[in-house]
Design a protein around this motif. Structure first.
Motif, PDB file in Angstrom:
ATOM      1  N   LEU A  36       0.803  -1.221   0.000  1.00 30.47           N
ATOM      2  CA  LEU A  36       0.000   0.000   0.000  1.00 30.47           C
ATOM      3  C   LEU A  36       0.839   1.276   0.000  1.00 30.47           C
ATOM      4  O   LEU A  36       0.292   2.364  -0.178  1.00 30.47           O
ATOM      5  N   LYS A  37       2.149   1.147   0.255  1.00 25.62           N
ATOM      6  CA  LYS A  37       3.037   2.314   0.316  1.00 25.62           C
ATOM      7  C   LYS A  37       2.597   3.268   1.442  1.00 25.62           C
ATOM      8  O   LYS A  37       2.599   4.493   1.294  1.00 25.62           O
ATOM      9  N   ILE A  38       2.190   2.696   2.576  1.00 27.14           N
ATOM     10  CA  ILE A  38       1.777   3.454   3.753  1.00 27.14           C
ATOM     11  C   ILE A  38       2.613   2.962   4.931  1.00 27.14           C
ATOM     12  O   ILE A  38       2.916   1.773   5.018  1.00 27.14           O
ATOM     13  N   SER A  39       2.972   3.864   5.831  1.00 27.34           N
ATOM     14  CA  SER A  39       3.821   3.472   6.963  1.00 27.34           C
ATOM     15  C   SER A  39       3.095   2.479   7.863  1.00 27.34           C
ATOM     16  O   SER A  39       1.863   2.494   7.991  1.00 27.34           O
ATOM     17  N   VAL A  40       3.877   1.628   8.520  1.00 25.88           N
ATOM     18  CA  VAL A  40       3.320   0.604   9.413  1.00 25.88           C
ATOM     19  C   VAL A  40       2.504   1.246  10.539  1.00 25.88           C
ATOM     20  O   VAL A  40       1.440   0.751  10.910  1.00 25.88           O
ATOM     21  N   GLY A  41       2.995   2.371  11.072  1.00 28.43           N
ATOM     22  CA  GLY A  41       2.294   3.044  12.167  1.00 28.43           C
ATOM     23  C   GLY A  41       0.894   3.476  11.775  1.00 28.43           C
ATOM     24  O   GLY A  41      -0.064   3.272  12.531  1.00 28.43           O
ATOM     25  N   ASN A  42       0.759   4.077  10.588  1.00 32.94           N
ATOM     26  CA  ASN A  42      -0.557   4.518  10.114  1.00 32.94           C
ATOM     27  C   ASN A  42      -1.480   3.339   9.854  1.00 32.94           C
ATOM     28  O   ASN A  42      -2.670   3.386  10.169  1.00 32.94           O
ATOM     29  N   ILE A  43      -0.927   2.278   9.268  1.00 34.11           N
ATOM     30  CA  ILE A  43      -1.737   1.086   8.989  1.00 34.11           C
ATOM     31  C   ILE A  43      -2.225   0.467  10.289  1.00 34.11           C
ATOM     32  O   ILE A  43      -3.393   0.113  10.437  1.00 34.11           O
ATOM     33  N   ARG A  44      -1.314   0.324  11.267  1.00 32.98           N
ATOM     34  CA  ARG A  44      -1.685  -0.283  12.553  1.00 32.98           C
ATOM     35  C   ARG A  44      -2.783   0.535  13.240  1.00 32.98           C
ATOM     36  O   ARG A  44      -3.749  -0.029  13.762  1.00 32.98           O
TER      37      ARG A  44
END
Length: 273
Positions: A36-44
């Motif tokens: 998704l090209k999104i940071s792990v923190g934002n996804i979590r």
């Protein structure tokens, strides 16, 4: 969280579109970061919110935690339709641009027919979503709260991180634990889920003490007398960002903590004057 405003966040919108396009699959965080090209923190952070709503579930395999859609959620089809509606709007705009740019008459006729069918489907879906939204709002107006006692006669209370202001200016800080009722959920199921989510304690509704519109907040409050199934928490509270403190309190001290209206039937149940 209001369901219709569920996908205003660009990150959440991207996550939902991806998972609904891959409904049978499950993914771990680093894999989602790569795809998704999104940071792990934002996804979590987004997945935790969606899991609290019941839309997602997680499964630990070895050292990895996999996330997938919860198809048994009462919101599954509703959210899928909302996501589909957003995708349909994008497709409609693309077709409109193609019609405007295309000067081939025969091709234009075909595209107009397709567009007309698409418009009718979008209108039909919009009507369905409006009805679902109204039903969802009606259910969300019911807040189920539990009066839970332990073996020492103490009552379970929670202190919220953020105060809620009533119409008379009074502030709600301490409260009985519980939750807003979900679509397809009974009141008893709701209060058991809410108390487990907010405190980690497993309980069962024994009876309804009171049902009334709250005089200071625009909701219906249903108070339940609940039986404590286990004297110790059976799970980690999932709403730690909303709950500042969980405390067992002697009934006579509750009135000192409550600064909003105290339901007279609950007072009677607790033998308070």
């Amino acid at each position: 969280m209001k369901l219709i405003g569920l996908i205003k966040s660009k990150t959440r919108k991207k996550i939902l579109r991806f998972f609904f396009a891959n409904k049978e699959k499950k993914y771990y965080l680093r894999e989602l970061e790569r795809l998704l090209k999104i940071s792990v923190g934002n996804i979590r952070r987004e997945l935790i919110s969606l899991e609290e709503l019941g839309l997602f579930k997680q499964e630990k395999v070895g050292n990895l935690v996999y996330y997938s859609l919860n198809k048994s959620s009462p919101f599954f089809e509703v959210v899928e339709n909302i996501v589909l509606k957003k995708a349909t709007r994008r497709r409609k705009k693309i077709l409109q641009k193609e019609l405007k740019a295309d000067k081939d008459t025969n091709l234009m006729v075909i595209k107009k027919e397709d567009l007309g069918l698409l418009f009718s489907k979008v209108k039909e879906l919009g009507n369905v979503l409006e009805i679902i939204s109204q039903r969802k709002s009606e259910v969300e107006d019911f807040l189920n709260l539990g009066v839970v006692k332990n073996a020492r006669g103490e009552v379970l209370l929670v202190r919220r991180v953020k105060e809620e202001k009533g119409i008379d200016g009074s502030a709600l800080t301490w409260a009985f634990p519980g939750a807003k009722q979900r679509l397809g959920e009974t009141r008893g199921e709701c209060v058991s889920r809410g108390i487990l989510t907010e405190t980690g304690y497993k309980v069962k509704s024994v009876k309804e003490i009171s049902l009334r519109p709250h005089p200071q907040f625009p909701v219906f409050i249903v108070y339940h007398l609940c039986k404590l199934i286990s004297p110790k928490p059976v799970a980690r509270p999932l709403r730690s960002h909303k709950i500042a403190e969980i405390r067992w309190v002697k009934p006579k001290k509750i009135k000192k903590l409550f600064r909003t209206d105290f339901d007279p039937k609950v007072k009677k149940e607790l033998c308070l004057r």
